[in-house]
Design a protein around this motif. Structure first.
Motif, PDB file in Angstrom:
ATOM      1  N   TYR A 117      -6.587  10.121  -1.410  1.00  0.00           N
ATOM      2  CA  TYR A 117      -6.641   9.428  -2.692  1.00  0.00           C
ATOM      3  C   TYR A 117      -7.317   8.066  -2.616  1.00  0.00           C
ATOM      4  CZ  TYR A 117      -3.637  13.118  -4.239  1.00  0.00           C
ATOM      5  OH  TYR A 117      -3.154  14.359  -4.543  1.00  0.00           O
ATOM      6  N   GLU A 118      -7.922   7.748  -1.505  1.00  0.00           N
ATOM      7  CA  GLU A 118      -8.541   6.435  -1.346  1.00  0.00           C
ATOM      8  C   GLU A 118      -9.564   6.134  -2.434  1.00  0.00           C
ATOM      9  OE1 GLU A 118     -10.000   6.374   2.657  1.00  0.00           O
ATOM     10  OE2 GLU A 118      -8.064   5.734   3.452  1.00  0.00           O
ATOM     11  N   GLY A 119     -10.287   7.122  -2.893  1.00  0.00           N
ATOM     12  CA  GLY A 119     -11.296   6.916  -3.927  1.00  0.00           C
ATOM     13  C   GLY A 119     -10.730   6.840  -5.335  1.00  0.00           C
ATOM     14  N   TYR A 120      -9.477   7.234  -5.508  1.00  0.00           N
ATOM     15  CA  TYR A 120      -8.887   7.285  -6.840  1.00  0.00           C
ATOM     16  C   TYR A 120      -7.849   6.202  -7.097  1.00  0.00           C
ATOM     17  CZ  TYR A 120     -10.985  11.884  -6.558  1.00  0.00           C
ATOM     18  OH  TYR A 120     -11.876  12.903  -6.381  1.00  0.00           O
ATOM     19  N   PHE A 121      -7.180   5.782  -6.058  1.00  0.00           N
ATOM     20  CA  PHE A 121      -6.120   4.795  -6.208  1.00  0.00           C
ATOM     21  C   PHE A 121      -6.132   3.890  -4.991  1.00  0.00           C
ATOM     22  CE2 PHE A 121      -1.705   3.350  -5.695  1.00  0.00           C
ATOM     23  CZ  PHE A 121      -1.528   2.752  -6.931  1.00  0.00           C
ATOM     24  N   ASP A 122      -6.311   2.604  -5.211  1.00  0.00           N
ATOM     25  CA  ASP A 122      -6.374   1.647  -4.109  1.00  0.00           C
ATOM     26  C   ASP A 122      -4.962   1.284  -3.665  1.00  0.00           C
ATOM     27  OD1 ASP A 122      -7.094  -0.163  -2.215  1.00  0.00           O
ATOM     28  OD2 ASP A 122      -7.883  -1.647  -3.621  1.00  0.00           O
ATOM     29  N   ILE A 123      -4.441   2.037  -2.733  1.00  0.00           N
ATOM     30  CA  ILE A 123      -3.068   1.849  -2.264  1.00  0.00           C
ATOM     31  C   ILE A 123      -2.895   0.497  -1.595  1.00  0.00           C
ATOM     32  CG2 ILE A 123      -1.316   2.731  -0.670  1.00  0.00           C
ATOM     33  CD1 ILE A 123      -2.346   5.537  -1.403  1.00  0.00           C
ATOM     34  N   SER A 124      -3.925   0.035  -0.898  1.00  0.00           N
ATOM     35  CA  SER A 124      -3.801  -1.259  -0.222  1.00  0.00           C
ATOM     36  C   SER A 124      -3.658  -2.420  -1.205  1.00  0.00           C
ATOM     37  CB  SER A 124      -4.990  -1.490   0.704  1.00  0.00           C
ATOM     38  OG  SER A 124      -6.188  -1.548  -0.047  1.00  0.00           O
ATOM     39  N   SER A 125      -4.200  -2.281  -2.415  1.00  0.00           N
ATOM     40  CA  SER A 125      -4.046  -3.351  -3.411  1.00  0.00           C
ATOM     41  C   SER A 125      -2.702  -3.268  -4.125  1.00  0.00           C
ATOM     42  CB  SER A 125      -5.172  -3.300  -4.438  1.00  0.00           C
ATOM     43  OG  SER A 125      -5.021  -2.185  -5.281  1.00  0.00           O
ATOM     44  N   ALA A 126      -1.992  -2.193  -3.933  1.00  0.00           N
ATOM     45  CA  ALA A 126      -0.677  -2.014  -4.559  1.00  0.00           C
ATOM     46  C   ALA A 126       0.417  -2.319  -3.543  1.00  0.00           C
ATOM     47  CB  ALA A 126      -0.541  -0.597  -5.089  1.00  0.00           C
ATOM     48  N   GLN A 127       0.308  -3.468  -2.896  1.00  0.00           N
ATOM     49  CA  GLN A 127       1.242  -3.848  -1.837  1.00  0.00           C
ATOM     50  C   GLN A 127       2.696  -3.733  -2.283  1.00  0.00           C
ATOM     51  OE1 GLN A 127       0.707  -4.844   1.417  1.00  0.00           O
ATOM     52  NE2 GLN A 127      -1.410  -4.241   1.166  1.00  0.00           N
ATOM     53  N   SER A 128       2.988  -4.172  -3.489  1.00  0.00           N
ATOM     54  CA  SER A 128       4.373  -4.154  -3.946  1.00  0.00           C
ATOM     55  C   SER A 128       4.893  -2.732  -4.148  1.00  0.00           C
ATOM     56  CB  SER A 128       4.520  -4.954  -5.232  1.00  0.00           C
ATOM     57  OG  SER A 128       3.671  -4.426  -6.229  1.00  0.00           O
ATOM     58  N   TRP A 129       4.006  -1.781  -4.362  1.00  0.00           N
ATOM     59  CA  TRP A 129       4.412  -0.391  -4.585  1.00  0.00           C
ATOM     60  C   TRP A 129       4.273   0.463  -3.332  1.00  0.00           C
ATOM     61  CZ3 TRP A 129       7.132  -0.039  -8.698  1.00  0.00           C
ATOM     62  CH2 TRP A 129       6.813  -0.781  -9.836  1.00  0.00           C
ATOM     63  N   TYR A 130       3.631  -0.048  -2.309  1.00  0.00           N
ATOM     64  CA  TYR A 130       3.316   0.762  -1.133  1.00  0.00           C
ATOM     65  C   TYR A 130       4.560   1.428  -0.530  1.00  0.00           C
ATOM     66  CZ  TYR A 130       1.612   2.355   3.330  1.00  0.00           C
ATOM     67  OH  TYR A 130       1.299   3.150   4.400  1.00  0.00           O
ATOM     68  N   LYS A 131       5.619   0.671  -0.387  1.00  0.00           N
ATOM     69  CA  LYS A 131       6.848   1.219   0.208  1.00  0.00           C
ATOM     70  C   LYS A 131       7.339   2.434  -0.578  1.00  0.00           C
ATOM     71  CE  LYS A 131      11.667   0.046   1.100  1.00  0.00           C
ATOM     72  NZ  LYS A 131      12.687  -1.006   1.040  1.00  0.00           N
ATOM     73  N   TYR A 132       7.297   2.344  -1.893  1.00  0.00           N
ATOM     74  CA  TYR A 132       7.795   3.429  -2.733  1.00  0.00           C
ATOM     75  C   TYR A 132       6.857   4.630  -2.717  1.00  0.00           C
ATOM     76  CZ  TYR A 132      10.716  -0.403  -4.093  1.00  0.00           C
ATOM     77  OH  TYR A 132      11.568  -1.460  -4.047  1.00  0.00           O
ATOM     78  N   ILE A 133       5.568   4.377  -2.711  1.00  0.00           N
ATOM     79  CA  ILE A 133       4.592   5.468  -2.621  1.00  0.00           C
ATOM     80  C   ILE A 133       4.752   6.185  -1.287  1.00  0.00           C
ATOM     81  CG2 ILE A 133       2.131   6.018  -2.485  1.00  0.00           C
ATOM     82  CD1 ILE A 133       1.689   3.564  -4.367  1.00  0.00           C
ATOM     83  N   TYR A 134       4.853   5.413  -0.220  1.00  0.00           N
ATOM     84  CA  TYR A 134       5.007   5.956   1.127  1.00  0.00           C
ATOM     85  C   TYR A 134       6.280   6.808   1.225  1.00  0.00           C
ATOM     86  CZ  TYR A 134       5.205   5.962   6.250  1.00  0.00           C
ATOM     87  OH  TYR A 134       5.255   6.338   7.567  1.00  0.00           O
TER      88      TYR A 134
END
Length: 82
Positions: A19-36
């Motif tokens: 999903y790197e091209g569709y959603f910038d996970i690294s810019s969503a630092q506050s949500w990263y834990k929940y996505i992971y």
């Protein structure tokens, strides 16, 4: 981000890389834990590369939807999303 590793870390990162091209996970630092953690739980319940996640961050809200061809997995995935 490294503090959220589980024994499925390699599989989680591989799935999220789709999903790197569709959603910038690294810019969503506050949500990263929940996505992971969500992907970790989904993988434990049969998430495949052919299953699609739709992740959206808007107005300080995190939304996630999924699409799967395997209707047997759908009820378990719905429980995880709630």
């Amino acid at each position: 981000m490294d503090s959220y590793k589980t024994n499925l870390d390699t599989q989680i990162n591989k799935y999220l890389s789709l999903y790197e091209g569709y959603f910038d996970i690294s810019s969503a630092q506050s949500w990263y834990k929940y996505i992971y953690q969500m992907v970790d739980e989904l993988l434990r319940h049969g998430l495949q590369e052919t299953d699609s996640l739709f992740i959206k961050q808007k107005y300080a809200e995190f939304r996630c939807y999924f699409s799967t061809a395997n209707k047997e997995k759908e009820p378990e995935f719905i429980k995880i999303f709630r």
